[in-house]
Design a protein around this motif. Sequence first.
Motif, short mmCIF file in Angstrom:
data_model
loop_
_atom_site.label_atom_id
_atom_site.label_comp_id
_atom_site.label_asym_id
_atom_site.label_seq_id
_atom_site.Cartn_x
_atom_site.Cartn_y
_atom_site.Cartn_z
N THR A 272 -26.74 35.98 0.11
CA THR A 272 -27.31 37.01 0.98
C THR A 272 -28.81 36.80 1.10
OG1 THR A 272 -27.72 38.42 -0.91
CG2 THR A 272 -25.60 38.71 0.22
N ALA A 273 -29.42 37.46 2.08
CA ALA A 273 -30.87 37.34 2.27
C ALA A 273 -31.60 37.77 1.00
CB ALA A 273 -31.31 38.19 3.46
N GLU A 274 -31.08 38.80 0.34
CA GLU A 274 -31.73 39.30 -0.87
C GLU A 274 -31.72 38.23 -1.98
OE1 GLU A 274 -29.71 42.44 -2.92
OE2 GLU A 274 -31.15 42.14 -4.56
N VAL A 276 -31.37 34.96 -1.52
CA VAL A 276 -32.20 33.82 -1.09
C VAL A 276 -33.66 34.11 -1.43
CG1 VAL A 276 -33.08 32.68 0.99
CG2 VAL A 276 -30.62 32.91 0.65
N GLY A 277 -34.04 35.39 -1.38
CA GLY A 277 -35.41 35.80 -1.68
C GLY A 277 -35.82 35.56 -3.13
N ASP A 298 -23.96 34.62 4.14
CA ASP A 298 -24.11 35.64 5.18
C ASP A 298 -24.57 35.01 6.48
OD1 ASP A 298 -23.37 37.70 3.59
OD2 ASP A 298 -25.21 38.87 3.86
N ALA A 300 -26.69 36.10 8.50
CA ALA A 300 -28.15 36.23 8.62
C ALA A 300 -28.86 35.09 7.89
CB ALA A 300 -28.62 37.57 8.07
N VAL A 301 -28.28 34.62 6.79
CA VAL A 301 -28.87 33.51 6.04
C VAL A 301 -28.58 32.19 6.74
CG1 VAL A 301 -28.81 32.24 3.84
CG2 VAL A 301 -28.74 34.76 3.85
N GLY A 304 -30.75 31.99 9.68
CA GLY A 304 -32.11 32.48 9.45
C GLY A 304 -33.14 31.36 9.48
N THR A 305 -34.41 31.74 9.27
CA THR A 305 -35.51 30.79 9.41
C THR A 305 -35.49 29.72 8.32
OG1 THR A 305 -36.85 32.35 8.18
CG2 THR A 305 -37.09 32.35 10.57
N ARG A 306 -34.89 30.04 7.16
CA ARG A 306 -34.88 29.05 6.08
C ARG A 306 -33.72 28.08 6.19
NH1 ARG A 306 -36.15 31.42 0.37
NH2 ARG A 306 -38.05 32.59 0.73
N SER A 307 -32.82 28.33 7.11
CA SER A 307 -31.61 27.52 7.19
C SER A 307 -31.91 26.14 7.76
CB SER A 307 -30.58 28.22 8.07
OG SER A 307 -29.52 27.33 8.34
#
Lengths: 337, 157
Positions: A272-274, A276-277, A298, A300-301, A304-307
């Motif tokens: 999840t984004a959390e 990944v943080g 997810d 969103a991940v 997302g920008t880090r993908s």
Amino acid sequence: MSSSKPGVAGAEPLRKEVAGRRPWNRRHVLDTDDWSREEIETVLDQTRAMREILQRPIRRAPPLRGRTVILFFAEASTRTRVSFELAAKALSADVTNITASGSSVEKGESLYDTVRTLQALGGDVVVMRHASSGAPYFVAERTDAAVINAGDGWHAHPTQGLLDAYTLRDAVGDLEGKRVAIVGDVLHSRVARSDINTLLPLGARVTLSGPPTLIPSAWRCGQLPPGVTYEPDLDRALDGADAVIALRLQRERQETGLLPSLREYARVWGLTAERVGRMRPGAPVMHPGPMNEGIEIDAAVAHGTRSLIETQVTNGVAVRMALLYLLAATVPLEERV
Amino acid sequence: MERDRDLSELAIVGIRARGDALAARIQSAIRANEDVEVPLGAIDITLYRDDLTRIGYAPVVRESDIPFSVDGRIVVLVDDVLFTGRTIRAAMDALVDYGRPRAIRLAVLVDRGHRELPIRADFVGKNVPTAPGDDVRVHLSEVDGRDEVEVVVRELV
């Protein structure tokens, strides 16, 4: 087949090393478990030049003119097969496909008979994917063609390991001392094994994480290669990591009883984004595809920008071009049978 | 070297690994004399060689870098030594994969003769008569730490 020897496993010297040249004596690419750092770097350096070709108005160079690449995919695959096809065509090779469904393989032809056919067809390179671990070794010992393993059972997927190493190095720089988390269904993952085989020689460390039932038992019990650790807690595996590679939950290889439920898997092991943080700021997220969005990663991940997941696909073509060039472009045409 | 009319459509492309350094020198000479920044590129011809299957090893492919459109430009190819002409043939094939230049010209530091293809340089630094078996080595400070052209004559046995 006079040229085949036991343990043909790619180590057979084909060309004499020339002073000042990059070391490359491989005849096949079956597994990267015995590759040196120099060999891996040779491929990664050539990959950079190949990527430039893919950005030209005319995305084609001529070194494999007159060569035939046979794509023998006895197990479902879209992206790897298309990636190899584009790579071969970008180097001007002729490409022929043999797929399991609709071919004589489905009619019960044995692997041995298929190999005899491949040999008779006279391909210069056979790119093969097979559900049985070790099948590419069997083929390599019985054909004059160079064999590239495009995934065999649970065993290895060397081109994925190389493209992941290239993508990572491009994103985070020198991998010396970097820590890469590889998470999820490690047990069934030939990608995890091949990633480890290419990342460790480049100086990276690997933290594996996943449910104990999906980690090979020897690894779970601490018998891990130097540089690899197992961390049963996903959050702790991600803390401060320099990158994460999420693995696909391989439901088609799953025996029953390894997982309580998909929903629980997604909750405990989903990226999840959390989560990944928890990694180092900006640390990238990778996945070999195809993704089970909402299960191991997810949406969103994944988007997302880090993908780097789409970059992995592009780099995959360039890595395969580099290997095709190294294996086939300089073999004298008259040496072919 | 550049008497070529309108500089605005000119571009310089050096052939790796020494032509690109010479090309950069020509670019800065034009900058100093004419105050014009001519687009500069570098091209690697390894994948276009006609002897790949004869040399017995896989030569290192370096990255080409042509950061401008060659369409409609007069492209001056730059190399250190013009010998058989095969490198230039390969470079022209590679270059047209980037588009359609209005013209391709050839500038070389040394022309040592013994052409095997119908290719002729437009700009030559120096003609050096050689025997086919001789070796002409160009050293450039950017690559080799010194500027020098060395002709190694084959020993007569």
